[in-house]
Design a protein around this motif. Structure first.
Motif, PDB file in Angstrom:
ATOM      1  N   ALA A 240      -9.609   2.815  13.479  1.00 52.50           N
ATOM      2  CA  ALA A 240     -10.109   2.463  12.082  1.00 52.50           C
ATOM      3  C   ALA A 240     -11.765   2.061  12.200  1.00 52.50           C
ATOM      4  O   ALA A 240     -11.865   1.338  13.327  1.00 52.50           O
ATOM      5  CB  ALA A 240      -9.420   1.231  11.319  1.00 52.50           C
ATOM      6  N   ARG A 241     -12.567   2.690  11.361  1.00 50.09           N
ATOM      7  CA  ARG A 241     -13.900   2.373  11.304  1.00 50.09           C
ATOM      8  C   ARG A 241     -14.147   0.834  11.095  1.00 50.09           C
ATOM      9  O   ARG A 241     -14.640   0.157  11.757  1.00 50.09           O
ATOM     10  CB  ARG A 241     -14.805   3.181  10.516  1.00 50.09           C
ATOM     11  CG  ARG A 241     -14.639   4.604  10.817  1.00 50.09           C
ATOM     12  CD  ARG A 241     -15.512   5.477   9.677  1.00 50.09           C
ATOM     13  NE  ARG A 241     -14.375   5.277   8.364  1.00 50.09           N
ATOM     14  CZ  ARG A 241     -14.932   5.615   7.184  1.00 50.09           C
ATOM     15  NH1 ARG A 241     -16.364   6.073   7.145  1.00 50.09           N
ATOM     16  NH2 ARG A 241     -14.054   5.500   6.162  1.00 50.09           N
ATOM     17  N   ASN A 242     -13.593   0.246   9.933  1.00 44.87           N
ATOM     18  CA  ASN A 242     -13.340  -1.061   9.642  1.00 44.87           C
ATOM     19  C   ASN A 242     -12.216  -1.367   9.065  1.00 44.87           C
ATOM     20  O   ASN A 242     -11.364  -0.830   8.666  1.00 44.87           O
ATOM     21  CB  ASN A 242     -14.504  -1.387   8.363  1.00 44.87           C
ATOM     22  CG  ASN A 242     -15.968  -1.421   8.716  1.00 44.87           C
ATOM     23  OD1 ASN A 242     -16.454  -1.495   9.798  1.00 44.87           O
ATOM     24  ND2 ASN A 242     -16.786  -1.010   7.891  1.00 44.87           N
ATOM     25  N   ILE A 243     -11.818  -2.824   9.472  1.00 43.48           N
ATOM     26  CA  ILE A 243     -10.719  -3.387   9.122  1.00 43.48           C
ATOM     27  C   ILE A 243     -11.065  -4.419   8.122  1.00 43.48           C
ATOM     28  O   ILE A 243     -11.837  -5.347   8.429  1.00 43.48           O
ATOM     29  CB  ILE A 243      -9.858  -3.976  10.264  1.00 43.48           C
ATOM     30  CG1 ILE A 243      -9.302  -2.777  11.153  1.00 43.48           C
ATOM     31  CG2 ILE A 243      -8.501  -4.524   9.809  1.00 43.48           C
ATOM     32  CD1 ILE A 243      -9.158  -3.195  12.428  1.00 43.48           C
ATOM     33  N   SER A 244     -10.672  -4.473   6.818  1.00 40.99           N
ATOM     34  CA  SER A 244     -10.888  -5.424   5.995  1.00 40.99           C
ATOM     35  C   SER A 244      -9.990  -6.486   5.423  1.00 40.99           C
ATOM     36  O   SER A 244      -8.641  -5.948   5.432  1.00 40.99           O
ATOM     37  CB  SER A 244     -11.382  -4.723   4.475  1.00 40.99           C
ATOM     38  OG  SER A 244     -12.771  -4.064   4.974  1.00 40.99           O
ATOM     39  N   ILE A 245     -10.293  -7.605   5.484  1.00 42.85           N
ATOM     40  CA  ILE A 245      -9.259  -8.656   5.175  1.00 42.85           C
ATOM     41  C   ILE A 245      -9.623  -9.340   3.512  1.00 42.85           C
ATOM     42  O   ILE A 245     -10.848  -9.715   3.298  1.00 42.85           O
ATOM     43  CB  ILE A 245      -9.303  -9.902   5.957  1.00 42.85           C
ATOM     44  CG1 ILE A 245      -8.557  -9.347   7.493  1.00 42.85           C
ATOM     45  CG2 ILE A 245      -8.208 -10.806   5.453  1.00 42.85           C
ATOM     46  CD1 ILE A 245      -8.634 -10.429   8.512  1.00 42.85           C
ATOM     47  N   LEU A 246      -8.647  -9.356   2.724  1.00 43.44           N
ATOM     48  CA  LEU A 246      -8.824  -9.918   1.317  1.00 43.44           C
ATOM     49  C   LEU A 246      -7.968 -11.296   1.193  1.00 43.44           C
ATOM     50  O   LEU A 246      -6.791 -11.172   1.385  1.00 43.44           O
ATOM     51  CB  LEU A 246      -8.276  -9.025   0.284  1.00 43.44           C
ATOM     52  CG  LEU A 246      -9.535  -7.938  -0.248  1.00 43.44           C
ATOM     53  CD1 LEU A 246      -9.140  -6.757   0.628  1.00 43.44           C
ATOM     54  CD2 LEU A 246      -9.431  -7.700  -1.681  1.00 43.44           C
ATOM     55  N   ALA A 247      -8.469 -12.234   1.467  1.00 44.50           N
ATOM     56  CA  ALA A 247      -7.952 -13.510   1.614  1.00 44.50           C
ATOM     57  C   ALA A 247      -8.157 -14.603   0.536  1.00 44.50           C
ATOM     58  O   ALA A 247      -7.816 -15.883   0.729  1.00 44.50           O
ATOM     59  CB  ALA A 247      -8.279 -14.233   3.069  1.00 44.50           C
TER      60      ALA A 247
END
Length: 383
Positions: A197-204
């Motif tokens: 993955a290029r970016n791994i994003s977290i919505l917390a």
């Protein structure tokens, strides 16, 4: 490859969910994303019960597709793969049949992903009726480009995430057949996704995914067939994860070494796996020996000695004992000695590299074993 026709394809592997699937489908009906922007693909693993409840949602869901497998696989891996193969969304959202989403989950994930996030992880609900790690979400704010180590990405390996479909296809990120990886198939899938993955994003910032614990404990992942009762099952997952980590085109050599240490620590001791229990449940002494020997070979061939210090403390002594040739009984004796009351741990204890350690006799040689974790020996919070 199918052309993008939707923003999201929600893929649900299904088997005899009955009334429990209503919660999942109702939450999809309520999504703030316009229905013309997403599709729902339910892949049924040859259920023995009618699909009437699912079919009744065709009047409520604009794009509902039901795929019925030709035979029962007994595991969600192949149905999920078939759902991904048939998807036409820019993103694929994997969801279990008895879980539900917050009303704005799909829209929030797609918006936050933008053009450069390939994996989007939303906070799990916490509580008596909900499963799922909370570790990566304790910071409570959203992270566009999460760090594998600092943001505890290895703590969240369950499949309830959104993935960019072009990434899955370009790198052939799919679930392994249960004949090779019959347990923890989602861990291998996610580590492969993370590795490319290029970016791994977290919505917390809020609860997005509700991983429900059913009253009848009949969740898809709770099948009695999900057990490490043969050596190859445990050895295959560890070997495959190490291969994926080592093959990553984006991770540095130093990070690969650290991630392998972190993963083996998680696999050996978590809320779901305990390597001593797994050795114990093998069918006979010969099988136990095969498992330990296989683990020793992987550790010795694929982990440099300095990286053992990166193994979480609760597992470090186990990895070290297996590496140095201990058998099952010797490992049990080491555990007994290590977990003696703290008042008996004074001898041979000191500080080393910022850790409280105790010299322990392993196969005739003393090794420094970190013991700070003994103050809180509860299993690590992982999923």
């Amino acid at each position: 490859m199918n052309q993008d026709e939707f923003k999201v394809s929600v893929v649900i592997a299904h088997y005899n969910a009955g009334e429990y699937i209503r919660k999942a489908l109702d939450s999809l009906v309520r999504q703030t994303m316009p229905q013309e922007d997403f599709e729902i693909i339910i892949v049924d693993d040859k259920s023995t019960q009618p699909l009437d409840i699912i079919q009744a949602y065709r009047d409520k869901i604009s794009h509902l597709k039901v795929i019925i497998e030709e035979k029962n696989h007994g595991y969600p891996s192949i149905p999920r793969n078939h759902g991904i193969d048939n998807a036409r969304g820019t993103f694929v959202m994997l969801m279990d049949q008895d879980d539900n989403l917050a009303d704005d989950t799909l829209q929030a994930f797609v918006t936050f992903a933008g053009d450069d996030s390939d994996v989007i992880i939303g906070k799990y609900a916490a509580g008596k009726k909900f499963n799922g790690t909370q570790v990566p979400f304790k910071i409570r704010h959203n992270i566009k480009n999460a760090d594998m180590v600092k943001n505890h990405i290895l703590s969240t390996l369950a499949p309830h995430k959104m993935y960019r479909r072009s990434m899955l296809n370009a790198h052939h990120v799919r679930f392994y057949d249960s004949g090779y990886i019959p347990v923890e198939e989602d861990q291998v899938f996610n580590i492969k996704a993370y590795s490319v993955a290029r970016n791994i994003s977290i919505l917390a910032d809020k609860n997005y995914y509700f991983w429900n614990q059913r009253d009848d404990f009949g969740n898809l992942g709770k099948s009695s067939t999900y057990t490490y009762d043969e050596p190859w099952k445990f050895l295959n997952i560890l070997s495959e994860v190490f291969t994926i980590v080592e093959s990553s085109p984006k991770w540095t050599t130093e990070l690969k070494s650290r991630l392998k240490a972190m993963y083996i620590g998680r696999l050996f001791n978590s809320a779901y796996t305990d390597v001593l229990e797994i050795i114990k449940i093998q069918k006979n002494e010969q099988q136990r020996g095969i498992l330990i020997a296989g683990l020793r070979e992987i550790i010795n061939k694929r982990m440099a000695y300095p990286s053992l210090w990166d193994v979480p403390q609760a597992s470090q002594w186990l990895v070290l004992g297996i590496k140095e040739g201990m058998n099952y009984d010797e490992l049990l004796n080491l555990k007994t000695e290590l977990f003696l009351p703290s008042r008996l741990l004074v001898e041979h204890t000191y500080f080393l590299n910022g850790k409280h350690v105790r010299d322990m006799n392993i196969k005739g040689q003393f090794y420094p074993v970190p013991i700070d974790f003994l103050e809180d020996s509860a299993p690590i919070d992982v999923c």
